[in-house]
Structure formats: structure tokens, C-alpha cells
Design a protein around this motif. Structure first.
Motif, PDB file in Angstrom:
ATOM      1  N   VAL A 149       0.828  -1.207   0.000  1.00  0.00           N
ATOM      2  CA  VAL A 149       0.000   0.000   0.000  1.00  0.00           C
ATOM      3  C   VAL A 149       0.865   1.261   0.000  1.00  0.00           C
ATOM      4  O   VAL A 149       0.662   2.183  -0.800  1.00  0.00           O
ATOM      5  CB  VAL A 149      -0.952   0.002   1.206  1.00  0.00           C
ATOM      6  CG1 VAL A 149      -1.656   1.343   1.340  1.00  0.00           C
ATOM      7  CG2 VAL A 149      -1.983  -1.119   1.065  1.00  0.00           C
ATOM      8  N   ASP A 178      -5.408   0.393   0.171  1.00  0.00           N
ATOM      9  CA  ASP A 178      -5.657   1.509   1.077  1.00  0.00           C
ATOM     10  C   ASP A 178      -5.674   0.999   2.513  1.00  0.00           C
ATOM     11  O   ASP A 178      -5.260  -0.130   2.781  1.00  0.00           O
ATOM     12  CB  ASP A 178      -6.975   2.204   0.726  1.00  0.00           C
ATOM     13  CG  ASP A 178      -8.154   1.227   0.676  1.00  0.00           C
ATOM     14  OD1 ASP A 178      -8.054   0.124   1.266  1.00  0.00           O
ATOM     15  OD2 ASP A 178      -9.184   1.556   0.044  1.00  0.00           O
ATOM     16  N   HIS A 179      -6.170   1.850   3.434  1.00  0.00           N
ATOM     17  CA  HIS A 179      -6.177   1.441   4.843  1.00  0.00           C
ATOM     18  C   HIS A 179      -7.023   0.191   5.071  1.00  0.00           C
ATOM     19  O   HIS A 179      -6.666  -0.658   5.904  1.00  0.00           O
ATOM     20  CB  HIS A 179      -6.702   2.570   5.722  1.00  0.00           C
ATOM     21  CG  HIS A 179      -6.824   2.177   7.168  1.00  0.00           C
ATOM     22  ND1 HIS A 179      -5.732   2.001   7.986  1.00  0.00           N
ATOM     23  CD2 HIS A 179      -7.919   1.869   7.923  1.00  0.00           C
ATOM     24  CE1 HIS A 179      -6.129   1.628   9.183  1.00  0.00           C
ATOM     25  NE2 HIS A 179      -7.451   1.541   9.177  1.00  0.00           N
TER      26      HIS A 179
END
Length: 274
Positions: A35, A42-43
Motif C-alpha cells: 500500500v 488503502d487502509h
């Protein structure tokens, strides 16, 4: 021949903790590298991969060692659940070594990507391997990060002890590792801002040592230049004891003892092994 090569009982448990923690970090640190440095995901990707890594790591180690994968878990179980103190240091060592080796594998595999993203191997990509206050960008102090690690690990151990308490309603059909993985996903989604939700001293120290030995000279410090490596060690150890203790105080002591063993409830995986 196979019997002669077989490790003694504690050695087998250490090998299982090493292997389980290695699997956890291969997925966890690997997804952060993808990431942050690779720009893929993403998170949510990070939270889910860490949770899945916990589930798979516990399944790898559970039968032999209980699948702790975390010194905070081992320490809290020794304080409150009768886990033998003589095994605490060996378990912690095995967990840290597993995390260290896994981080070296990730570092090697992502060599080119990390070099392109951060040629100087600076604070810009340090968070791939180890945690930072405010994830290296937000205005969180060392003490704020310590507070966060205590709270996050207390939540982890409170729920883990609940999920493995046979007097309560533990998950059946060998699903405890799956539910614990969901717990880690939830902690990552709700408690990942202030300190990157290490909630595991081995998860942070092993990869931090690996990055230091492979070119990250500032690995022990945060973005302010302060020594930070101790925060994800002390915070989880304190928080784990608080969480397990609070469960016992608020719930555990109020549960009835079972009249006899219930054959429909298998022994939980993520628990004490003698």
C-alpha cells in the motif's frame, strides 16, 4: 530417525510460535509495503490483511503452542490464566524471531519498490515495518501513542479472553481464530490513527530490528527524533494485563462454573497450553 529429530516439547512450542508469527508478519508487513510503497490498496486493505494474517497464524500454531503470536498475550495469560512463567521468555523470543525473519523476507522482496519510493530509506517508508506516533504524519506525542497502545491492547486481550473462556460462549467448530482475526480488523479500523495499532511487541520490534539492519538508520526513533521503539513494547504489555484483568473483574468472576465438561465445545485454540 524422525523421532530422533523431533524437538523437545518447549522447542516444538517455540517453533510453532515462530512459524505462526512469521505468517502473521508476512501478510501484515507485506500489505503495508504494497500500500505505502507500491501504491496498491488503502487502509482497509491493511486492516483486512492484518486480521487475516492473525487468523492464519493462529491456525498454524494453535495445536502445538496455543497460537499466542504476541508477547502481550503470553504475558497476560501468565498473569491471569496460569500459563507457565518458565515459558514466557522462550515464547516471546520465538515470536520476535518469527517477526524478524518475516520482515527480512518482505524487505528483500520489496527491495526495488522501496528503493524507488524512498531511496534514502527514511521516515517516509519507515512505517512499512514499524509503527510511529500518528503514523508519522499526525500530531500525536510519544505519550499519546503510549496511551493508545495501552487502550488498544486492553481491548484485544479483553475480547480474546472472553472468546476463549469455556464458561462463556466461545466460538464453536474451531472458529475462534477467525473471530479473533475479525477483532484485529476492527481494532485496525477504529484504533489505527494514533500509533498504527501495533498491539504486539514482537510485531513491532522484530521488523524494526530488520529494517535497522537493512539500511534504516533511524529505525529506533520517530518523526520527531525521539526514541520510540519502547512504546509498542511497554504499551501492549501493560494494556494486555489491564484488558485481561478487566475481563476477569467484570465478566469472568461472575460466570458459573460448568457442572461437567461439555463435549460439544472444543478446547479454544488461542489459549493456554501447559
Amino acid at each position: 530417525m524422525a523421532e530422533r529429530l523431533r524437538l523437545p516439547p518447549l522447542g516444538r512450542e517455540m517453533a510453532a510460535e515462530f512459524a505462526g508469527t512469521m505468517i502473521l508478519i508476512l501478510f501484515g508487513v507485506g500489505v503495508v509495503a504494497q500500500v505505502v510503497a507500491g501504491g496498491i490498496g488503502d487502509h482497509d486493505s491493511i486492516a483486512w490483511a492484518w486480521g487475516i494474517g492473525v487468523t492464519l497464524g493462529v491456525y498454524v500454531a494453535a495445536t502445538i503452542s496455543g497460537g499466542h503470536l504476541n508477547p502481550a498475550v503470553t504475558f497476560a495469560l501468565a498473569v491471569f490464566k496460569g500459563f507457565p512463567w518458565r515459558k514466557v521468555a522462550p515464547y516471546m523470543l520465538a515470536q520476535t524471531l518469527g517477526a524478524f525473519v518475516a520482515a527480512l523476507v518482505v524487505r528483500w522482496n520489496y527491495t526495488e519498490v522501496l528503493a524507488r519510493f524512498d531511496p534514502g530509506h527514511t521516515i517516509k517508508s519507515q512505517g512499512v515495518f514499524s509503527t510511529l506516533p500518528g503514523n508519522g504524519t499526525l500530531p500525536v506525542s510519544t505519550w499519546g501513542a503510549l496511551r493508545d497502545q495501552i487502550i488498544g491492547t486492553a481491548i484485544l486481550l479483553f475480547v480474546v479472553v472472553a472468546l476463549t473462556d469455556l464458561r462463556n460462549q466461545p466460538p464453536l467448530a474451531n472458529l475462534a481464530p477467525v473471530v479473533i482475526g475479525f477483532l484485529v480488523v476492527a481494532i485496525g479500523m477504529a484504533w489505527g490513527t494514533d500509533a498504527g495499532y501495533a498491539i504486539n511487541p514482537a510485531r513491532d520490534f522484530g521488523p524494526r530490528l530488520a529494517q535497522f539492519l537493512t539500511g534504516y538508520g533511524g529505525a529506533w526513533r520517530d518523526q520527531y527524533g525521539d526514541l520510540y521503539f519502547w512504546v509498542p513494547i511497554v504499551g501492549p504489555l501493560v494494556g494486555g494485563v489491564l484488558g485481561a484483568g478487566l475481563y476477569g473483574l467484570l465478566v469472568g468472576r461472575n460466570l458459573p462454573e460448568p457442572a461437567r465438561p461439555d463435549p460439544t465445545r472444543p478446547e479454544p485454540q488461542y489459549d493456554v497450553k501447559p
